[in-house]
Design an enzyme around this catalytic site. Structure first.
Site, PDB file in Angstrom:
ATOM      1  N   GLU A  26      37.838  -1.271  -7.111  1.00 21.04           N
ATOM      2  CA  GLU A  26      37.722  -0.500  -5.873  1.00 21.04           C
ATOM      3  C   GLU A  26      36.533  -0.935  -5.016  1.00 21.04           C
ATOM      4  OE1 GLU A  26      40.438   1.603  -8.493  1.00 21.04           O
ATOM      5  OE2 GLU A  26      38.422   0.787  -8.803  1.00 21.04           O
ATOM      6  N   HIS A  36      43.294  12.348 -12.319  1.00 23.67           N
ATOM      7  CA  HIS A  36      44.312  12.130 -11.284  1.00 23.67           C
ATOM      8  C   HIS A  36      44.547  13.397 -10.466  1.00 23.67           C
ATOM      9  CE1 HIS A  36      45.081   9.000 -14.305  1.00 23.67           C
ATOM     10  NE2 HIS A  36      45.507   8.264 -13.286  1.00 23.67           N
TER      11      HIS A  36
END
Length: 357
Positions: free
Chosen positions: A92, A162
């Site tokens: 990322e 998540h």
């Protein structure tokens, strides 16, 4: 997956509004016919338009080449080629860093972070590079063409890694914008505005709604103004403020409160940074009460900033303390998710408590 979603699914209702939308105007947008789209299809349509209308636009991230885990980038690589829509390594920090460099060269870099929970490795790039790029050069150069998309929030079975809602971290950072849509039509118009905005934007998408939310979405190119909140339900007794997926839950609480004679005004903030203080202030001065609700933990959540600001601006008009109905101050749970979430009943109890204060 569908069974688990159904188990925790929220019945969705997107109230129509008398104002808000397209850079030109929403009423015009809403009056035009479209076709029913769910939220991920609306995002996909916006990305198609962005790539089609600007040859300097690029879409990249983990697995976007085949459509991504939520299918938001389906068909983009086939239509626009692998030079403009491509996969990246699982890094990322590198993804956002590359996006900053691409945007600094005058391009539109549309970055996908697969889950908002994994945006933290890129935090330094967003906070110390993207947000400060224009300022450190005295506006000689910038990376305003950077847009970072990230699915956020609960999904019914996501657990610790998540399901998080990290928007408040980024709302503390001058130099970027933070935007969260509530529905497919809003998602398309807001995303196009973010991509074309001259500032870096973090665009959080409520993944719970990717397939659950369906509404008429105009097929043409349109934009919804940033930093303009929308009163999606008018009322006189209490003001409710929220964003993203939480709006559907708050709307249900408003309907139940109405059955008990309580008139609720519901506001969708849409843009959290910079946020529309004036619209919220005007509403609270009318109702005398404020309730804020979001999925993120209550401590340090963006609801605290709204509360402090409205207290400063509306102190003499308030009839009760500002109420916050938010996630709990715990890591996001798995089996205990229903207890963690700011549910309709929690909001309804807070509405009645605030009105009866």
């Amino acid at each position: 997956m569908a069974a688990l979603l159904g188990r925790f699914c929220r019945k969705l209702s997107f109230p129509s509004s008398s104002h808000g939308a397209r850079r030109v105007s929403t009423t015009a947008c809403e009056s035009e016919t479209g076709k029913p789209l769910n939220l991920y299809s609306a995002i996909n349509q916006a990305l198609h338009i962005a790539l089609d209308t600007d040859p300097r636009s690029y879409v990249f991230g983990e697995d976007v080449g085949f459509g991504g885990v939520f299918r938001c980038t389906t068909g983009l690589s086939e239509r626009f080629g692998k030079n403009r829509v491509f996969n990246t390594p699982l890094c990322e920090q590198g993804i956002v860093g590359f996006g900053i460099g691409l945007a600094a060269m005058g391009n539109r870099a549309i970055v996908e972070i697969q889950f908002a929970d994994y945006i933290y490795p890129a935090f330094d790039q967003i906070v110390n590079e993207a947000a400060k790029f224009r300022y450190r050069s005295g506006n000689q150069f910038n990376c305003g063409g950077l847009t970072i998309r990230a699915p956020y929030g609960a999904v019914g079975h996501g657990g610790h890694y998540h399901s998080q809602s990290p928007e408040a971290f980024f709302c503390h950072v001058p130099g970027i914008k933070v935007v969260i849509p509530r529905s497919p039509r809003e998602a398309k118009g807001l995303l196009l505005s973010c991509i074309r905005d001259p500032n870096p934007v973090v665009f959080f998408e409520p993944k719970w709604l990717y397939r659950q939310a369906v509404e008429q979405v105009p097929e043409h190119d349109y934009m919804i103004p940033l930093s303009e909140a929308e009163v999606i339900r008018e009322g006189n007794d209490i003001t409710l403020v929220g964003w993203g997926a939480q709006l559907t839950i708050m709307e249900q609480a408003c309907l139940d409160a109405e059955k008990e004679g309580i008139s609720c005004e519901l506001i969708d903030l849409k843009t959290l940074l910079p946020w529309d203080k004036e619209t919220v202030e005007a509403s609270v001065k009318k109702t005398g009460r404020l309730l804020i609700s979001h999925e993120a933990p209550v401590t340090g959540g963006f609801g605290a900033e709204i509360s402090a600001t409205i207290l400063e601006r509306c102190f003499l008009k308030l009839e009760a303390p500002v109420s916050r109905v938010c996630g709990l101050d715990t890591p996001f749970p798995l089996v205990f998710e229903p207890f963690y979430m700011p549910t309709k009943n929690k909001i309804l109890d807070a509405i009645k408590s605030t009105v009866n204060y």
